[in-house]
Write a protein that holds these residues in place. Structure first.
Motif, PDB file in Angstrom:
ATOM      1  N   GLU A  14     102.772  16.996  55.416  1.00 12.65           N
ATOM      2  CA  GLU A  14     104.162  17.030  55.291  1.00 12.65           C
ATOM      3  C   GLU A  14     104.813  15.745  55.956  1.00 12.65           C
ATOM      4  O   GLU A  14     105.623  15.165  55.566  1.00 12.65           O
ATOM      5  CB  GLU A  14     104.837  18.426  55.653  1.00 12.65           C
ATOM      6  N   LEU A  15     104.477  15.814  57.297  1.00 14.71           N
ATOM      7  CA  LEU A  15     104.943  14.628  58.138  1.00 14.71           C
ATOM      8  C   LEU A  15     104.402  13.377  57.808  1.00 14.71           C
ATOM      9  O   LEU A  15     105.108  12.276  58.102  1.00 14.71           O
ATOM     10  CB  LEU A  15     104.729  15.110  59.581  1.00 14.71           C
ATOM     11  N   ALA A  16     103.278  13.248  57.019  1.00 16.72           N
ATOM     12  CA  ALA A  16     102.758  11.949  56.573  1.00 16.72           C
ATOM     13  C   ALA A  16     103.670  11.427  55.321  1.00 16.72           C
ATOM     14  O   ALA A  16     103.165  10.212  54.792  1.00 16.72           O
ATOM     15  CB  ALA A  16     101.537  12.059  56.117  1.00 16.72           C
ATOM     16  N   GLY A  17     104.488  12.265  54.794  1.00 14.45           N
ATOM     17  CA  GLY A  17     105.364  11.796  53.545  1.00 14.45           C
ATOM     18  C   GLY A  17     105.021  12.800  52.475  1.00 14.45           C
ATOM     19  O   GLY A  17     105.879  12.574  51.462  1.00 14.45           O
ATOM     20  N   GLY A  18     103.997  13.736  52.533  1.00 19.16           N
ATOM     21  CA  GLY A  18     104.056  14.680  51.259  1.00 19.16           C
ATOM     22  C   GLY A  18     103.458  14.152  50.241  1.00 19.16           C
ATOM     23  O   GLY A  18     102.532  13.238  50.350  1.00 19.16           O
ATOM     24  N   ASN A  19     103.892  14.320  49.035  1.00 18.34           N
ATOM     25  CA  ASN A  19     103.258  13.975  47.650  1.00 18.34           C
ATOM     26  C   ASN A  19     103.660  12.551  47.460  1.00 18.34           C
ATOM     27  O   ASN A  19     104.782  12.031  47.493  1.00 18.34           O
ATOM     28  CB  ASN A  19     104.007  14.860  46.610  1.00 18.34           C
ATOM     29  N   PRO A  20     102.321  11.790  47.669  1.00 15.93           N
ATOM     30  CA  PRO A  20     102.651  10.401  47.231  1.00 15.93           C
ATOM     31  C   PRO A  20     103.111   9.896  46.039  1.00 15.93           C
ATOM     32  O   PRO A  20     103.777   8.701  45.727  1.00 15.93           O
ATOM     33  CB  PRO A  20     101.168   9.883  47.409  1.00 15.93           C
ATOM     34  N   ASP A  21     103.410  10.781  44.990  1.00 11.09           N
ATOM     35  CA  ASP A  21     103.913  10.427  43.867  1.00 11.09           C
ATOM     36  C   ASP A  21     105.222  10.700  43.640  1.00 11.09           C
ATOM     37  O   ASP A  21     106.101  10.191  42.776  1.00 11.09           O
ATOM     38  CB  ASP A  21     103.323  11.321  42.653  1.00 11.09           C
ATOM     39  N   LEU A  22     106.226  11.273  44.686  1.00 14.59           N
ATOM     40  CA  LEU A  22     107.336  11.462  45.054  1.00 14.59           C
ATOM     41  C   LEU A  22     107.891  10.441  45.984  1.00 14.59           C
ATOM     42  O   LEU A  22     107.180  10.136  46.894  1.00 14.59           O
ATOM     43  CB  LEU A  22     107.784  12.863  45.375  1.00 14.59           C
ATOM     44  N   PRO A  23     109.234  10.045  45.908  1.00  8.95           N
ATOM     45  CA  PRO A  23     109.780   9.263  46.945  1.00  8.95           C
ATOM     46  C   PRO A  23     110.003   9.875  48.232  1.00  8.95           C
ATOM     47  O   PRO A  23     110.288  11.073  48.080  1.00  8.95           O
ATOM     48  CB  PRO A  23     111.253   8.754  46.289  1.00  8.95           C
ATOM     49  N   LEU A  24     109.948   8.935  49.346  1.00  9.92           N
ATOM     50  CA  LEU A  24     109.831   9.729  50.729  1.00  9.92           C
ATOM     51  C   LEU A  24     111.474   9.855  50.853  1.00  9.92           C
ATOM     52  O   LEU A  24     112.401   9.097  50.549  1.00  9.92           O
ATOM     53  CB  LEU A  24     109.545   8.651  51.798  1.00  9.92           C
ATOM     54  N   ASP A  25     111.684  11.159  51.425  1.00 11.27           N
ATOM     55  CA  ASP A  25     113.155  11.319  51.776  1.00 11.27           C
ATOM     56  C   ASP A  25     113.420  11.520  53.424  1.00 11.27           C
ATOM     57  O   ASP A  25     112.919  12.541  53.860  1.00 11.27           O
ATOM     58  CB  ASP A  25     113.456  12.854  51.169  1.00 11.27           C
ATOM     59  N   PRO A  26     113.635  10.528  53.946  1.00 16.78           N
ATOM     60  CA  PRO A  26     113.643  10.113  55.445  1.00 16.78           C
ATOM     61  C   PRO A  26     114.428  11.491  55.989  1.00 16.78           C
ATOM     62  O   PRO A  26     114.105  12.060  57.254  1.00 16.78           O
ATOM     63  CB  PRO A  26     114.423   8.961  55.632  1.00 16.78           C
ATOM     64  N   ALA A  32     112.069  17.654  59.422  1.00 19.46           N
ATOM     65  CA  ALA A  32     110.682  18.540  59.563  1.00 19.46           C
ATOM     66  C   ALA A  32     110.023  17.924  60.905  1.00 19.46           C
ATOM     67  O   ALA A  32     109.248  19.058  61.446  1.00 19.46           O
ATOM     68  CB  ALA A  32     109.622  18.167  58.372  1.00 19.46           C
ATOM     69  N   LEU A  33     110.189  16.983  61.354  1.00 18.50           N
ATOM     70  CA  LEU A  33     109.543  16.449  62.642  1.00 18.50           C
ATOM     71  C   LEU A  33     110.014  17.414  63.868  1.00 18.50           C
ATOM     72  O   LEU A  33     109.218  17.948  64.627  1.00 18.50           O
ATOM     73  CB  LEU A  33     109.907  14.974  62.764  1.00 18.50           C
ATOM     74  N   ALA A  34     111.400  17.393  63.800  1.00 19.44           N
ATOM     75  CA  ALA A  34     112.027  18.322  65.106  1.00 19.44           C
ATOM     76  C   ALA A  34     111.744  19.607  64.844  1.00 19.44           C
ATOM     77  O   ALA A  34     111.279  20.314  65.878  1.00 19.44           O
ATOM     78  CB  ALA A  34     113.582  18.006  64.670  1.00 19.44           C
ATOM     79  N   ALA A  35     111.654  20.398  63.760  1.00 27.04           N
ATOM     80  CA  ALA A  35     111.388  21.642  63.706  1.00 27.04           C
ATOM     81  C   ALA A  35     110.089  21.908  64.120  1.00 27.04           C
ATOM     82  O   ALA A  35     109.753  22.820  64.564  1.00 27.04           O
ATOM     83  CB  ALA A  35     111.578  22.197  62.220  1.00 27.04           C
ATOM     84  N   SER A 156     101.812  12.135  68.998  1.00 29.05           N
ATOM     85  CA  SER A 156     101.018  12.242  67.908  1.00 29.05           C
ATOM     86  C   SER A 156     101.823  12.445  66.623  1.00 29.05           C
ATOM     87  O   SER A 156     101.684  11.491  65.476  1.00 29.05           O
ATOM     88  CB  SER A 156      99.859  12.981  67.854  1.00 29.05           C
ATOM     89  N   LEU A 157     102.547  13.449  66.645  1.00 31.44           N
ATOM     90  CA  LEU A 157     103.450  13.849  65.431  1.00 31.44           C
ATOM     91  C   LEU A 157     104.303  12.867  65.199  1.00 31.44           C
ATOM     92  O   LEU A 157     104.680  12.404  64.017  1.00 31.44           O
ATOM     93  CB  LEU A 157     104.229  15.150  66.020  1.00 31.44           C
ATOM     94  N   ALA A 158     105.131  11.982  66.310  1.00 33.07           N
ATOM     95  CA  ALA A 158     106.153  11.254  66.295  1.00 33.07           C
ATOM     96  C   ALA A 158     105.381   9.918  65.694  1.00 33.07           C
ATOM     97  O   ALA A 158     105.884   9.192  64.631  1.00 33.07           O
ATOM     98  CB  ALA A 158     106.494  10.900  67.434  1.00 33.07           C
ATOM     99  N   ASP A 159     104.073   9.462  65.989  1.00 29.30           N
ATOM    100  CA  ASP A 159     103.398   8.431  65.222  1.00 29.30           C
ATOM    101  C   ASP A 159     103.313   8.569  63.852  1.00 29.30           C
ATOM    102  O   ASP A 159     103.376   7.718  62.972  1.00 29.30           O
ATOM    103  CB  ASP A 159     102.214   8.157  66.087  1.00 29.30           C
ATOM    104  N   ILE A 160     102.550  10.040  63.573  1.00 29.00           N
ATOM    105  CA  ILE A 160     102.625  10.134  61.869  1.00 29.00           C
ATOM    106  C   ILE A 160     103.862   9.828  61.242  1.00 29.00           C
ATOM    107  O   ILE A 160     103.725   9.158  59.942  1.00 29.00           O
ATOM    108  CB  ILE A 160     102.148  11.573  62.022  1.00 29.00           C
ATOM    109  N   VAL A 161     104.874  10.466  61.841  1.00 32.15           N
ATOM    110  CA  VAL A 161     106.224  10.229  60.901  1.00 32.15           C
ATOM    111  C   VAL A 161     106.673   8.706  60.871  1.00 32.15           C
ATOM    112  O   VAL A 161     107.053   8.123  60.208  1.00 32.15           O
ATOM    113  CB  VAL A 161     107.469  11.124  61.542  1.00 32.15           C
ATOM    114  N   ALA A 162     106.619   8.091  62.029  1.00 36.25           N
ATOM    115  CA  ALA A 162     106.931   6.627  62.312  1.00 36.25           C
ATOM    116  C   ALA A 162     105.937   5.807  61.256  1.00 36.25           C
ATOM    117  O   ALA A 162     106.661   4.635  60.850  1.00 36.25           O
ATOM    118  CB  ALA A 162     106.746   6.184  63.668  1.00 36.25           C
ATOM    119  N   ILE A 163     104.934   6.023  61.039  1.00 37.99           N
ATOM    120  CA  ILE A 163     104.101   5.486  60.010  1.00 37.99           C
ATOM    121  C   ILE A 163     104.616   5.285  58.947  1.00 37.99           C
ATOM    122  O   ILE A 163     104.482   4.461  58.118  1.00 37.99           O
ATOM    123  CB  ILE A 163     102.411   5.872  60.265  1.00 37.99           C
ATOM    124  N   ALA A 164     104.906   6.757  58.443  1.00 38.16           N
ATOM    125  CA  ALA A 164     105.249   7.146  57.236  1.00 38.16           C
ATOM    126  C   ALA A 164     106.572   6.426  56.758  1.00 38.16           C
ATOM    127  O   ALA A 164     106.888   5.826  55.600  1.00 38.16           O
ATOM    128  CB  ALA A 164     105.649   8.603  56.996  1.00 38.16           C
TER     129      ALA A 164
END
Length: 238
Positions: A14-26, A32-35, A156-164
Motif C-alpha cells: 500500500e505504501l509503495a503505491g498499491g496497484n500499479p495499474d491505477l494512478p497514484l493518489d498522493p 496511510a503513511l501517518a496511520a 524505512s516507511l518514509a523512504d518507501i513512500v518517498a520513492i513512490a
C-alpha cells in the motif's frame, strides 16, 4: 485468515503505491503513511508534512486531528521538528519536550505539544531524488515511548513512500514532456505541409511560402499553426 506477516506485507504494498495499474493518489498515500507509522512504530501519534512540487505550500496528514493541527501550526510558525526536517532533509533525533532546552528551542510549539499529551517528538525526512519532499513526525507519550528501533523503522516507511512519490512525479514530468514534444512535432508538420501547398499554388520557394504564412499570422495576431492548418485544409487561400 491474514497472518501478521501478510498484514505487514500488505501495508508495504500500500505504501509503495498499491496497484500499479491505477494512478497514484498522493493524499491517500500520505494519510496511510501517518496511520500505519503510528501503529507499526508504537507512537502516540504520527503526522506527515509534505510540500510536493506545484502544491505551493506544506500539506499535513496525520493519525489524529490534534497532531495535524500542531504540525500545521508549527509549519506556519517555522517551529518544531517537522519544518526543519522537511527543509533540510536532516532527521531530528528523539527530543524530550519536558526538558528546558526543548522549550527554549521551540517556545510556542512545546507547551502546545505537552498540553496534547505528547512528551517527546522526532522527525524523519521523506527524501526525494534531489531534495527532501517532506517529513514524518513521530510523537511519543508516557505509554508510547519512541525507541531507536521505532525511529529506524519509521525512516524505512518514509523512504518507501518517498520513492513512490518521486517516481510518480518523474513519470508525470515525462508524460508532460512527451506531450509537449508531440505537440511541437505535429505543429511543425502542419507548417511544413502548408508551406508545400502554398509554394505549389503560387510557384514560390519554401522560404517565400513560409514568409507569407508568418506575415499573415502576425498581421492578424494568430498562431502560425492555426493559419497553416487552414491552408492545408483549403479553408484559407493566401
Amino acid at each position: 485468515m491474514t497472518t501478521p506477516r501478510q498484514h505487514l506485507a500488505d501495508i508495504f504494498v500500500e505504501l509503495a503505491g498499491g496497484n500499479p495499474d491505477l494512478p497514484l493518489d498522493p493524499p491517500v498515500l500520505l494519510a496511510a503513511l501517518a496511520a500505519h507509522s503510528r501503529d507499526l512504530v508504537g507512537a502516540r501519534a504520527c503526522g506527515v508534512l509534505v510540500a510536493l512540487p506545484g502544491t505551493g505550500g506544506g500539506e499535513v496528514y496525520a493519525s489524529e486531528d490534534a497532531a495535524r493541527d500542531l504540525i500545521l501550526d508549527a509549519e506556519q510558525r517555522s517551529q518544531g521538528p517537522g519544518p526543519y526536517c522537511r527543509a533540510t532533509g536532516n532527521p531530528v533525533p528523539r527530543t524530550d519536550l519536558r526538558r528546558a532546552v526543548a522549550r527554549q528551542r521551540w517556545p510556542h510549539y512545546v507547551p502546545r505539544a505537552l498540553a496534547l499529551g505528547y512528551t517527546e517528538v522526532a522527525a524523519r525526512p521523506l527524501r526525494g531524488r534531489e531534495e527532501p519532499i517532506g517529513a514524518l513526525v513521530l510523537f511519543g507519550g508516557e505509554e508510547a515511548r519512541l525507541t531507536d528501533e521505532a525511529l529506524e523503522f519509521g525512516q524505512s516507511l518514509a523512504d518507501i513512500v518517498a520513492i513512490a512519490l518521486t517516481r510518480d512525479l518523474e513519470l508525470s514530468r515525462s508524460r508532460t514532456l512527451a506531450g509537449q514534444l508531440e505537440h511541437a512535432l505535429t505543429s511543425r508538420l502542419v507548417i511544413e505541409q502548408a508551406k508545400g501547398v502554398l509554394a505549389a499554388q503560387r510557384s514560390l520557394s519554401m522560404d517565400e511560402a513560409f514568409g507569407i504564412l508568418r506575415g499573415h499570422a502576425r498581421a492578424r495576431q494568430r498562431k502560425l499553426t492555426g493559419v497553416a492548418q487552414e491552408v492545408v485544409e483549403g479553408r484559407l487561400m493566401l
